[in-house]
Design an enzyme around this catalytic site. Structure first.
Site, PDB file in Angstrom:
ATOM      1  N   ASP A  15       1.834 -20.738  -7.814  1.00 52.53           N
ATOM      2  CA  ASP A  15       2.093 -22.062  -8.304  1.00 52.53           C
ATOM      3  C   ASP A  15       3.516 -22.534  -8.304  1.00 52.53           C
ATOM      4  O   ASP A  15       4.010 -23.326  -9.085  1.00 52.53           O
ATOM      5  CB  ASP A  15       1.647 -21.928  -9.882  1.00 52.53           C
ATOM      6  CG  ASP A  15       0.359 -21.638  -9.927  1.00 52.53           C
ATOM      7  OD1 ASP A  15      -0.483 -21.280  -8.999  1.00 52.53           O
ATOM      8  OD2 ASP A  15      -0.319 -21.346 -11.118  1.00 52.53           O
ATOM      9  N   LYS A 113      -6.999 -22.520  -7.906  1.00 54.52           N
ATOM     10  CA  LYS A 113      -7.564 -22.046  -9.287  1.00 54.52           C
ATOM     11  C   LYS A 113      -7.684 -23.110 -10.334  1.00 54.52           C
ATOM     12  O   LYS A 113      -6.742 -23.849 -10.343  1.00 54.52           O
ATOM     13  CB  LYS A 113      -6.950 -20.648  -9.846  1.00 54.52           C
ATOM     14  CG  LYS A 113      -5.419 -20.711  -9.887  1.00 54.52           C
ATOM     15  CD  LYS A 113      -4.682 -19.512 -10.081  1.00 54.52           C
ATOM     16  CE  LYS A 113      -3.221 -19.900 -10.108  1.00 54.52           C
ATOM     17  NZ  LYS A 113      -3.008 -20.694 -11.589  1.00 54.52           N
ATOM     18  N   CYS A 158       1.104 -17.450 -15.115  1.00 56.71           N
ATOM     19  CA  CYS A 158       0.144 -16.924 -14.155  1.00 56.71           C
ATOM     20  C   CYS A 158       0.682 -16.158 -13.293  1.00 56.71           C
ATOM     21  O   CYS A 158      -0.017 -15.208 -12.731  1.00 56.71           O
ATOM     22  CB  CYS A 158       0.374 -18.337 -13.214  1.00 56.71           C
ATOM     23  SG  CYS A 158      -0.919 -19.455 -14.247  1.00 56.71           S
TER      24      CYS A 158
HETATM   25  C1  VGL Z   1       0.365 -22.113 -15.488  1.00 55.56           C
HETATM   26  C2  VGL Z   1      -0.049 -22.907 -17.693  1.00 55.56           C
HETATM   27  C3  VGL Z   1      -1.122 -23.470 -17.217  1.00 55.56           C
HETATM   28  C4  VGL Z   1       1.220 -21.222 -14.762  1.00 55.56           C
HETATM   29  C5  VGL Z   1      -0.743 -22.853 -14.873  1.00 55.56           C
HETATM   30  O1  VGL Z   1       1.137 -21.399 -13.328  1.00 55.56           O
HETATM   31  O2  VGL Z   1       1.777 -20.303 -15.297  1.00 55.56           O
HETATM   32  N1  VGL Z   1       0.524 -21.967 -16.981  1.00 55.56           N
HETATM   33  N2  VGL Z   1      -1.423 -23.487 -15.784  1.00 55.56           N
END
Ligand code: VGL
Ligand code: ZN
Length: 210
Positions: A15, A113, A158
């Site tokens: 991410d 995701k 994540c």
């Molecule tokens: C994430 C919160 C919501 C992350 C993704 O990538 O850690 N955290 N969506």
């Protein structure tokens, strides 16, 4: 403890997207600082996989989709506790795009995701119900990739969930903590480090990945 990278190792870059970097809607402090290191690390791996948080508009994890709720409140969903987030990483928006500085041309797979409206998905392996698979474990097994090095955002969400689920699926996990940054909600960074230690999930300095 230097670790020699082999053909059965993969770097999973979690991410590294605009919304998780300063200026984004769910900015992780210093999130952009890891980009040059992640690029350098990726250059040492034959196999790199990226994940991309990829929500439909009005995703159930957004506070804005839960009347009367504020971002960062914890609520109970059918599958358990769920933090409510500011709107982020909405499909096809600039916030969902990878950071402009991320340069990993040889990445082999991008795993998206969080695209099911009713379930959030932190982990690269399972959605937050901890049973709906993303398909990554099957992909890694079929490709003969057995050890996963983890970098990216956010350490305490994540990256943590990916490490724990990967470990649960039988992969060897190594977290390159310098190449991560955390959100840190109510001690969640310390909790992530404790969870790694309890499961013997290894931590390694970036310089020791060779
Ligand atoms: C994430 C919160 C919501 C992350 C993704 O990538 O850690 N955290 N969506
Ligand atoms: Zn998300």
């Amino acid at each position: 403890m230097a670790e020699k990278i082999t053909d059965s190792d993969v770097l999973l870059v979690v991410d590294v997207q605009n919304d998780f970097c300063p200026g984004g809607s769910l900015a992780v402090p210093g999130g952009d600082e890891i980009v040059p290191l992640v690029n350098r690390l990726a250059g040492r791996f034959q196999h790199v996989i990226l994940t991309q948080d990829w929500h439909p508009p009005a995703h159930s994890s957004f506070a804005s989709a839960n009347p009367g709720r504020q971002p960062f409140e914890v609520v109970t969903f059918p599958y358990g506790p769920q933090v409510l987030w500011p709107d982020h990483c909405v499909q096809e928006t600039r916030g969902a795009a990878f950071h402009d500085g991320l340069h990993i041309p040889h990445a082999e797979l991008i795993i998206r995701k969080g695209y099911r409206r009713a379930i959030d998905s932190y982990s690269a392996f399972f959605e937050n119900d901890r049973t709906t698979p993303t398909g990554l474990a099957g992909y890694l097994r079929e490709r003969g990739l057995s050890r996963i090095f983890l970098a990216g955002l956010a350490l305490d969400f994540c990256v943590r969930y990916s490490a724990e689920d990967g470990h649960r699926c039988g992969f060897d996990i190594v977290v390159v903590e310098e190449a991560t940054r955390g959100i840190d909600l109510n001690g969640s960074v310390d909790a992530a480090r404790r969870a790694f230690a309890e499961r013997e999930i290894a931590a390694i300095a970036a310089d020791d990945v060779t």
